[in-house]
Write a protein that holds these residues in place. Sequence first.
Motif, PDB file in Angstrom:
ATOM      1  N   ASN A  99       3.466  -7.788   1.324  1.00 40.14           N
ATOM      2  CA  ASN A  99       3.222  -6.747   0.338  1.00 40.14           C
ATOM      3  C   ASN A  99       2.371  -7.309  -0.791  1.00 40.14           C
ATOM      4  O   ASN A  99       2.884  -7.837  -1.772  1.00 40.14           O
ATOM      5  CB  ASN A  99       4.574  -6.255  -0.172  1.00 40.14           C
ATOM      6  N   TRP A 100       1.068  -7.196  -0.675  1.00 39.23           N
ATOM      7  CA  TRP A 100       0.192  -7.863  -1.638  1.00 39.23           C
ATOM      8  C   TRP A 100       0.212  -7.195  -3.004  1.00 39.23           C
ATOM      9  O   TRP A 100      -0.074  -7.829  -4.003  1.00 39.23           O
ATOM     10  CB  TRP A 100      -1.216  -7.997  -1.073  1.00 39.23           C
ATOM     11  N   VAL A 134       9.168  -9.644  -4.597  1.00 39.89           N
ATOM     12  CA  VAL A 134       8.437 -10.491  -3.650  1.00 39.89           C
ATOM     13  C   VAL A 134       9.425 -11.072  -2.637  1.00 39.89           C
ATOM     14  O   VAL A 134       9.152 -11.115  -1.429  1.00 39.89           O
ATOM     15  CB  VAL A 134       7.690 -11.617  -4.399  1.00 39.89           C
ATOM     16  N   LYS A 135      10.605 -11.457  -3.120  1.00 41.66           N
ATOM     17  CA  LYS A 135      11.578 -12.112  -2.246  1.00 41.66           C
ATOM     18  C   LYS A 135      12.178 -11.150  -1.207  1.00 41.66           C
ATOM     19  O   LYS A 135      12.456 -11.540  -0.072  1.00 41.66           O
ATOM     20  CB  LYS A 135      12.675 -12.772  -3.092  1.00 41.66           C
ATOM     21  N   THR A 136      12.359  -9.878  -1.601  1.00 46.21           N
ATOM     22  CA  THR A 136      12.835  -8.921  -0.596  1.00 46.21           C
ATOM     23  C   THR A 136      11.718  -8.614   0.406  1.00 46.21           C
ATOM     24  O   THR A 136      11.984  -8.370   1.581  1.00 46.21           O
ATOM     25  CB  THR A 136      13.342  -7.607  -1.234  1.00 46.21           C
ATOM     26  N   ALA A 137      10.457  -8.654  -0.046  1.00 41.21           N
ATOM     27  CA  ALA A 137       9.330  -8.451   0.879  1.00 41.21           C
ATOM     28  C   ALA A 137       9.243  -9.609   1.879  1.00 41.21           C
ATOM     29  O   ALA A 137       8.966  -9.402   3.064  1.00 41.21           O
ATOM     30  CB  ALA A 137       8.014  -8.309   0.105  1.00 41.21           C
ATOM     31  N   MET A 138       9.499 -10.842   1.416  1.00 40.71           N
ATOM     32  CA  MET A 138       9.531 -11.990   2.336  1.00 40.71           C
ATOM     33  C   MET A 138      10.613 -11.769   3.392  1.00 40.71           C
ATOM     34  O   MET A 138      10.399 -11.994   4.581  1.00 40.71           O
ATOM     35  CB  MET A 138       9.874 -13.282   1.578  1.00 40.71           C
ATOM     36  N   TYR A 139      11.769 -11.343   2.923  1.00 37.03           N
ATOM     37  CA  TYR A 139      12.900 -11.104   3.823  1.00 37.03           C
ATOM     38  C   TYR A 139      12.519 -10.099   4.905  1.00 37.03           C
ATOM     39  O   TYR A 139      12.845 -10.260   6.084  1.00 37.03           O
ATOM     40  CB  TYR A 139      14.090 -10.602   2.996  1.00 37.03           C
ATOM     41  N   ALA A 140      11.771  -9.062   4.484  1.00 35.24           N
ATOM     42  CA  ALA A 140      11.397  -7.997   5.417  1.00 35.24           C
ATOM     43  C   ALA A 140      10.158  -8.343   6.231  1.00 35.24           C
ATOM     44  O   ALA A 140       9.676  -7.516   7.003  1.00 35.24           O
ATOM     45  CB  ALA A 140      11.157  -6.695   4.637  1.00 35.24           C
TER      46      ALA A 140
END
Lengths: 399, 399
Positions: free
Chosen positions: B312-313, B302-308
Amino acid sequence: MAQPLPQIPGVRLAAVPAQIKNWQRDDLLLIEIAAGASVSATFTQNAFCAAPVLIAKEHIRGGDIRALLINAGNANAATGDRGLEDAKACCRGVAAALGVNPEQVLPFSTGVIGEHLPVQKILDGIPVAAHTLHADGWDIASKAIMTTDTRPKTACRTLDIAGETISIVGIAKGAGMIQPNMATMLAYVATDAAIPQPMLDQLVKEAVAESFNRISVDGDTSTNDACVLIASGATGELIADGQGEAYGLLKAAIVEVHIELAQAIVRDGEGATKFVTVQVNNAASSAEALRVAFEIGESPLVKTAMYASDPNWGRLIMAIGNAGVDNLDTGRVSVFLDDVQIVEAGGRAQGYTEEQGQKVFQQPDFTITVDLKRGNVSEHIWTCDFSHEYVTINAEYRT
Amino acid sequence: MAQPLPQIPGVRLAAVPAQIKNWQRDDLLLIEIAAGASVSATFTQNAFCAAPVLIAKEHIRGGDIRALLINAGNANAATGDRGLEDAKACCRGVAAALGVNPEQVLPFSTGVIGEHLPVQKILDGIPVAAHTLHADGWDIASKAIMTTDTRPKTACRTLDIAGETISIVGIAKGAGMIQPNMATMLAYVATDAAIPQPMLDQLVKEAVAESFNRISVDGDTSTNDACVLIASGATGELIADGQGEAYGLLKAAIVEVHIELAQAIVRDGEGATKFVTVQVNNAASSAEALRVAFEIGESPLVKTAMYASDPNWGRLIMAIGNAGVDNLDTGRVSVFLDDVQIVEAGGRAQGYTEEQGQKVFQQPDFTITVDLKRGNVSEHIWTCDFSHEYVTINAEYRT
C-alpha cells in the motif's frame, strides 16, 4: 444527531452521485457561499499534502471564497502535476456553473491515494448539483462525504445574541485518523453570524486546537485533512472586536461544534469499541501535558489493554515514562480511572483492587486521569481502543 | 543458532528454578565474572525505570563488577522503596555466595510490573546456582531469561587476533519492545578479549546504537531494558588504543553479535509474521533518516499492510510525509520494495504493477528502501508486521 440541522442563510448545498467509485450513492458535494461571507480553513501538516489541498491553500489566500467542492472515493493525492491540473479543472467547472471565478472555489478530495481523479465524471456532476442547491442540504451533505465511516457526523448549536438567533452547523467525515490512504478527515462548519476574516482565521485555529488536534485513533495524519469554517454573515451584527460577551458565547458554541465532530470521529474509529478521555493535570506546560496524554492515547499496548477491559497500570506508567518529560519525579505521579485511584506515588495505590479498575475499563466511555504534580497546566485528548477489528479493516482494505 | 556456543574463559553461569512464578522452569540466572574483567552496560531511558535498573546503574559506576543476577517472572518495577531494598537484598545474597561485595553485583529483573519481588525464593536459589556455575552455561542461560519469547536468542563469533582465538557470545530476551509490562529486553554479551573500561563503555554504546536502538515492534520502551557487555580479558592481548586493525575486527564482530540478537527479537516479535528492513538513503542527516525509517516502521497502518501482503504505497508516502522532515521535496522521493520501484518522483512509479509489489510483500523477509535525494546519509532499522495475533496476545495477557 436526532436534532434537525438548521439552515445557515447564505449557504446552500447539493450532493449528487457522480460515480467516482463503482457505487450507488452521493459522492460529490457542492457548497455555495453567498458573497460577503468570511471563510477560513486549516489543512494537514503532512509533507505529501494532496493536490486539492495545495490548490485550496492557494485560493483561500486570495479571499472571497464562493464555493466548496468535495468528492469522496478518490483523494487526488500523490498524483503529481496532473493532480493539480485535475483539481483546477474541477474549480473551473464550479466557477462556470455558479458564475464565479475559479480562484473563488476550494476543492477537497477524500478516498484512495495515488489514482487520478475521474475529472469528467465530476464535471458532469457539477451542473446537476448547481441546479439542486438548497439550504436544507446539511444532512445529505454529511452522508455524501463519507468513505469508510459507519455513520454520518453532524453537530449544531443555536444561540441568541443581541435578540437575534445565530445558528452553527457542522459536518465531518473520518473513521479515525487511521486511514491516510482514505485520506481522511474533512470537516465543514458554518454559522450565519458575521465574523470578520482576521477573527475567523484565529477562531478556526483555536477551534481545531481544541478539537481535531486532540484526537487520535492511531497517530497517523493523512494527506488530505482539512477543516473549513464559514461565517456567512447573513444574520446577526458584525462581531467586530472579539472582546465582548457576545463573541465569547459565539466562540464557545463554535468550539463545541468542532469538539462534537472530533469526538464523533473517535467514536467511529475503525474497530473502536471504547471512547476514552485522557486527562493530564498539574503539568509544567501544555506541551508536556499533551505529550503524556498522546503517549498514553497512542500506545498500542495501552489501547489493546483498553480493548481487553484490562486496567493494566504497568502499561500506563510505561507510557507516562516514555513521554520524555524532563526530570519527571515518578514518585509523585498519580493515575485515576474515572474516580478510582490506581497509581499513587508512582506505585500501585493502597486499597486499589483489580475489580475496581476492571469495572471502569469495561465501560464504553471512561476517563484516564494522570496527575504529574509538577505545575498547574491541564490538557486532555480523546482516543479509542485497538481491536481485532482494526487489524481486519486495515489489513483487508484494498484487497 | 545451531552453532554451539563457545565458552568465555572468565565467565561462568548457572540457572535454577526459583519458582518466581508458578511455573516449572529455570527463572533465575547467575553470571559470575572473574576479577579483572571490564563490564559496561546501557539501560532504558524510560523515566519509570525499575528498581534493579537504579541499583545496577549505581553499582556499575563503582566498577569492578563480579556478578550479574537476572530473574524472569517479576520486573520489580514501580515497586517504590521496597523494590530498591529487595534488589539490594538480592545483591547481598549473591555477594555472600560468591565472596564479593554487594556493590560488585548487578541485578536485573524481567516480568510483571508492580508486584513485589519474591525475595526469599531468590535468596534460596542463589546458593544452589553458585554451586553449579560452569563455563558452558550460555544455552541454558538464554532459556532462563525468557518470558513470552517463543524461542531463546543467542549469537556468537570467533576470530583470530594476533594468533589467538577470541570468542564473543551473546544472549538476549524480548518478544518485541512490545511488552513493557513484561519489561522487556535484556541482552548479555561477553568476550574473552581484554578491552579497557573506557573503550568498552564506548563500544557498548556504539553496538547498541547499531542494534537494539534500531528495532521496533511497536515503539514502546520498557522500564527494565538493559544491555551488558563483558570483556573478561582471559584471552588475548590488551587492546589498548582502539586504533589498530585488531580492534577494528573485534569491534565489528561484537557489533555483529548485538545486531544478530536485536534482529532475533524482531523476528520473535509478538504476532509477527514478517521481518522488514527499512532503509533510508540520501538523507540530509542521520536523525532525519532514522525519523523517516521509524515513522514507516512504527505506523500501524503500514504494519497492518505488511501483514496483509498489501504493498500500500499511499500508506508509505503518508508515513514519509509525517516524519517532520524540513522542506521535504516530495517530488524527488523514491521508494523501492526490494528492487521493485513503487514510488518515483513522489508518485506511483511508471511501469509498476501491483503484482510486483505484492510478490515482495508476500515474502517473510523484505526491504523497503526510501531515497530522499537530500544528502548522502543512509540509515536502516528493522521492524515487523502487526497482526491479529498481536492484538490477541496483548489483549489477553494477564487475563
